[in-house]
Motif scaffolding. Sequence first.
Motif, PDB file in Angstrom:
ATOM      1  N   LEU A   1       6.787  -0.653   6.981  1.00  0.00           N
ATOM      2  CA  LEU A   1       6.337  -1.956   7.471  1.00  0.00           C
ATOM      3  C   LEU A   1       7.455  -2.982   7.537  1.00  0.00           C
ATOM      4  CD1 LEU A   1       2.804  -2.570   5.949  1.00  0.00           C
ATOM      5  CD2 LEU A   1       3.436  -1.831   8.237  1.00  0.00           C
TER       6      LEU A   1
ATOM      7  N   GLU B   1      10.883  -3.821  13.664  1.00  0.00           N
ATOM      8  CA  GLU B   1      10.692  -4.907  14.628  1.00  0.00           C
ATOM      9  C   GLU B   1       9.563  -5.823  14.157  1.00  0.00           C
ATOM     10  OE1 GLU B   1       9.435  -5.561  19.259  1.00  0.00           O
ATOM     11  OE2 GLU B   1      10.215  -3.621  18.661  1.00  0.00           O
ATOM     12  N   GLY B   2       9.842  -7.117  14.144  1.00  0.00           N
ATOM     13  CA  GLY B   2       8.859  -8.118  13.756  1.00  0.00           C
ATOM     14  C   GLY B   2       8.876  -8.490  12.284  1.00  0.00           C
TER      15      GLY B   2
ATOM     16  N   ASP C   1       0.261   0.395   5.066  1.00  0.00           N
ATOM     17  CA  ASP C   1       0.045   1.285   6.201  1.00  0.00           C
ATOM     18  C   ASP C   1      -0.768   2.524   5.855  1.00  0.00           C
ATOM     19  OD1 ASP C   1       2.004   2.574   4.742  1.00  0.00           O
ATOM     20  OD2 ASP C   1       3.341   2.922   6.436  1.00  0.00           O
TER      21      ASP C   1
ATOM     22  N   VAL D   1      -1.854  -1.968   8.615  1.00  0.00           N
ATOM     23  CA  VAL D   1      -1.041  -1.956   9.832  1.00  0.00           C
ATOM     24  C   VAL D   1      -0.652  -0.498  10.052  1.00  0.00           C
ATOM     25  CG1 VAL D   1       1.089  -2.736  10.940  1.00  0.00           C
ATOM     26  CG2 VAL D   1      -0.179  -4.296   9.441  1.00  0.00           C
TER      27      VAL D   1
ATOM     28  N   THR E   1       0.956   2.937  11.012  1.00  0.00           N
ATOM     29  CA  THR E   1       2.282   3.456  11.340  1.00  0.00           C
ATOM     30  C   THR E   1       2.130   4.967  11.541  1.00  0.00           C
ATOM     31  OG1 THR E   1       2.913   3.920   9.048  1.00  0.00           O
ATOM     32  CG2 THR E   1       3.435   1.702   9.901  1.00  0.00           C
TER      33      THR E   1
ATOM     34  N   PRO F   1      -2.641  -4.578  14.642  1.00  0.00           N
ATOM     35  CA  PRO F   1      -1.813  -3.624  15.380  1.00  0.00           C
ATOM     36  C   PRO F   1      -0.350  -3.626  14.964  1.00  0.00           C
ATOM     37  CG  PRO F   1      -2.320  -5.510  16.761  1.00  0.00           C
ATOM     38  CD  PRO F   1      -3.109  -5.668  15.490  1.00  0.00           C
ATOM     39  N   ASP F   2       0.099  -4.745  14.346  1.00  0.00           N
ATOM     40  CA  ASP F   2       1.495  -4.837  13.923  1.00  0.00           C
ATOM     41  C   ASP F   2       1.611  -5.860  12.797  1.00  0.00           C
ATOM     42  OD1 ASP F   2       1.639  -7.477  15.160  1.00  0.00           O
ATOM     43  OD2 ASP F   2       1.832  -6.422  17.065  1.00  0.00           O
ATOM     44  N   LEU F   3       2.780  -5.928  12.217  1.00  0.00           N
ATOM     45  CA  LEU F   3       2.997  -6.782  11.051  1.00  0.00           C
ATOM     46  C   LEU F   3       2.819  -8.260  11.371  1.00  0.00           C
ATOM     47  CD1 LEU F   3       3.733  -7.036   8.086  1.00  0.00           C
ATOM     48  CD2 LEU F   3       6.152  -6.925   8.752  1.00  0.00           C
TER      49      LEU F   3
ATOM     50  N   THR G   1       0.999  -9.714  13.631  1.00  0.00           N
ATOM     51  CA  THR G   1      -0.421 -10.008  13.819  1.00  0.00           C
ATOM     52  C   THR G   1      -1.133 -10.053  12.472  1.00  0.00           C
ATOM     53  OG1 THR G   1      -0.363  -8.950  15.991  1.00  0.00           O
ATOM     54  CG2 THR G   1      -2.533  -9.268  14.989  1.00  0.00           C
TER      55      THR G   1
END
Length: 178
Positions: A14, A32-33, A124, A142, A144, A158-160, A162
Amino acid sequence: MTRIRAVLLDRDGLLVEDVPDNADPDRVRPVEGAQEALALLRAHGVRTGFLTQQPGVARGDVTEADVRRVDARVEELLGPFDIRAVCRHAPADGCHCRPPEPGLLLWAAGRLCTAPAEWAVVGDTDAHLEAARRAGAHGVLVPTARTRPRQTAGDTAPDLITAVRSLVPDTPVPRTGR
C-alpha cells in the motif's frame, strides 16, 4: 463516523511496493499515490503510522537491523510517521500481533494515545479489516495483487488516495506558526 485522529497503514503493497523479505533499502519504492495520501492525512492533522508483518525475521531470512533500515528508507521517501509497528512472527507462531489478531494495532494505537473509535486501519487483506474490527477501529480495504476474495464486512476503496479521502473531513486543519 467519529473524527479519525490516526490512520495505520499496511506498509508493503500500500505504501511501498511489496518485496517479500526485503532486506535492501535500495529496493524500497513508493506506491503511486502514497505521497499524496500521506500529505492529505498530515494536512488534516491526522497522525500516521505503518504496520508490517516480517515473518522473515522469525525464519532468520531478515534481521531486525534489516527491517529498521528498510523502515528508515520508507520514512526517508514518504516523510515522518508517528508510529511504526512490526510483527516479527511467522504465521504458524500463533502470536497476538499478526492480523487478524488485533495486538499490533492496539499497541500502535496505545502509543498514539488514541481510542480505537478514533483511528482507522487501511490494509490490503481481509485479515487487516478483521484486526481493525476486533480492535474496535474502522477498517478500509484497498485491493492489491495479494488481496483474496472478501470474507469480512468493511469499506473498500479502489486505491489508497480514495481510502484516505473517505477518512478525512473536507477542510484541512489550519497550520499555526510557532
